[in-house]
Design a protein around this motif. Structure first.
Motif, mmCIF file in Angstrom:
data_model
loop_
_atom_site.group_PDB
_atom_site.id
_atom_site.type_symbol
_atom_site.label_atom_id
_atom_site.label_comp_id
_atom_site.label_asym_id
_atom_site.label_seq_id
_atom_site.Cartn_x
_atom_site.Cartn_y
_atom_site.Cartn_z
ATOM 1 N N SER A 74 45.807 7.221 -18.958
ATOM 2 C CA SER A 74 45.063 8.019 -19.949
ATOM 3 C C SER A 74 45.760 9.332 -20.284
ATOM 4 O O SER A 74 45.266 10.095 -21.099
ATOM 5 N N GLU A 75 46.897 9.601 -19.654
ATOM 6 C CA GLU A 75 47.583 10.872 -19.857
ATOM 7 C C GLU A 75 48.169 10.978 -21.256
ATOM 8 O O GLU A 75 48.745 10.036 -21.765
ATOM 9 N N ARG A 76 47.989 12.156 -21.856
ATOM 10 C CA ARG A 76 48.551 12.425 -23.176
ATOM 11 C C ARG A 76 49.821 13.251 -23.078
ATOM 12 O O ARG A 76 50.621 13.278 -24.002
ATOM 13 N N THR A 77 49.988 13.967 -21.956
ATOM 14 C CA THR A 77 51.163 14.804 -21.729
ATOM 15 C C THR A 77 51.706 14.508 -20.337
ATOM 16 O O THR A 77 50.943 14.400 -19.385
ATOM 17 N N LEU A 78 53.018 14.388 -20.228
ATOM 18 C CA LEU A 78 53.648 14.111 -18.939
ATOM 19 C C LEU A 78 54.677 15.177 -18.623
ATOM 20 O O LEU A 78 55.488 15.539 -19.471
ATOM 21 N N LEU A 79 54.633 15.692 -17.413
ATOM 22 C CA LEU A 79 55.647 16.608 -16.908
ATOM 23 C C LEU A 79 56.542 15.762 -16.008
ATOM 24 O O LEU A 79 56.139 15.344 -14.926
ATOM 25 N N LEU A 80 57.741 15.469 -16.476
ATOM 26 C CA LEU A 80 58.612 14.553 -15.757
ATOM 27 C C LEU A 80 59.570 15.252 -14.813
ATOM 28 O O LEU A 80 59.940 14.692 -13.780
ATOM 29 N N ALA A 81 60.013 16.471 -15.145
ATOM 30 C CA ALA A 81 60.989 17.168 -14.301
ATOM 31 C C ALA A 81 60.867 18.671 -14.479
ATOM 32 O O ALA A 81 60.366 19.148 -15.487
ATOM 33 N N GLU A 82 61.325 19.404 -13.474
ATOM 34 C CA GLU A 82 61.414 20.862 -13.536
ATOM 35 C C GLU A 82 62.867 21.259 -13.304
ATOM 36 O O GLU A 82 63.523 20.724 -12.412
ATOM 37 N N ILE A 83 63.342 22.170 -14.103
ATOM 38 C CA ILE A 83 64.668 22.754 -13.906
ATOM 39 C C ILE A 83 64.438 24.188 -13.477
ATOM 40 O O ILE A 83 63.720 24.937 -14.137
#
Length: 55
Positions: free
Chosen positions: A13-22
Motif C-alpha cells: 500500500s506504500e505510495r513513497t519508498l525510501l530505498l537508500a540513504e547517502i
C-alpha cells in the motif's frame, strides 16, 4: 570494492519508498540500504524528517 545486493520484494500500500540513504561519516561518504515505505506519500516522509508541509 564490496558487491552487496538488496532486493525489493514488493510494495503493497506504500505510495513513497525510501530505498537508500547517502551520508558522510568523517571523511568517507557511505550508502546504506533502507527499504522503508510510507502509505501517505511524499508529504509523510518529509514530515518525518522535520519538513513542514502544507496540505
Amino acid at each position: 570494492m564490496i558487491d552487496e545486493t538488496a532486493f525489493l520484494d514488493a510494495a503493497t500500500s506504500e505510495r513513497t519508498l525510501l530505498l537508500a540513504e547517502i551520508y558522510r561519516r568523517g571523511p568517507v561518504w557511505r550508502l546504506r540500504a533502507v527499504g522503508q515505505g510510507y502509505d501517505q506519500g511524499l508529504g509523510d516522509l518529509a514530515r518525518r524528517y522535520g519538513v513542514n508541509i502544507e496540505d
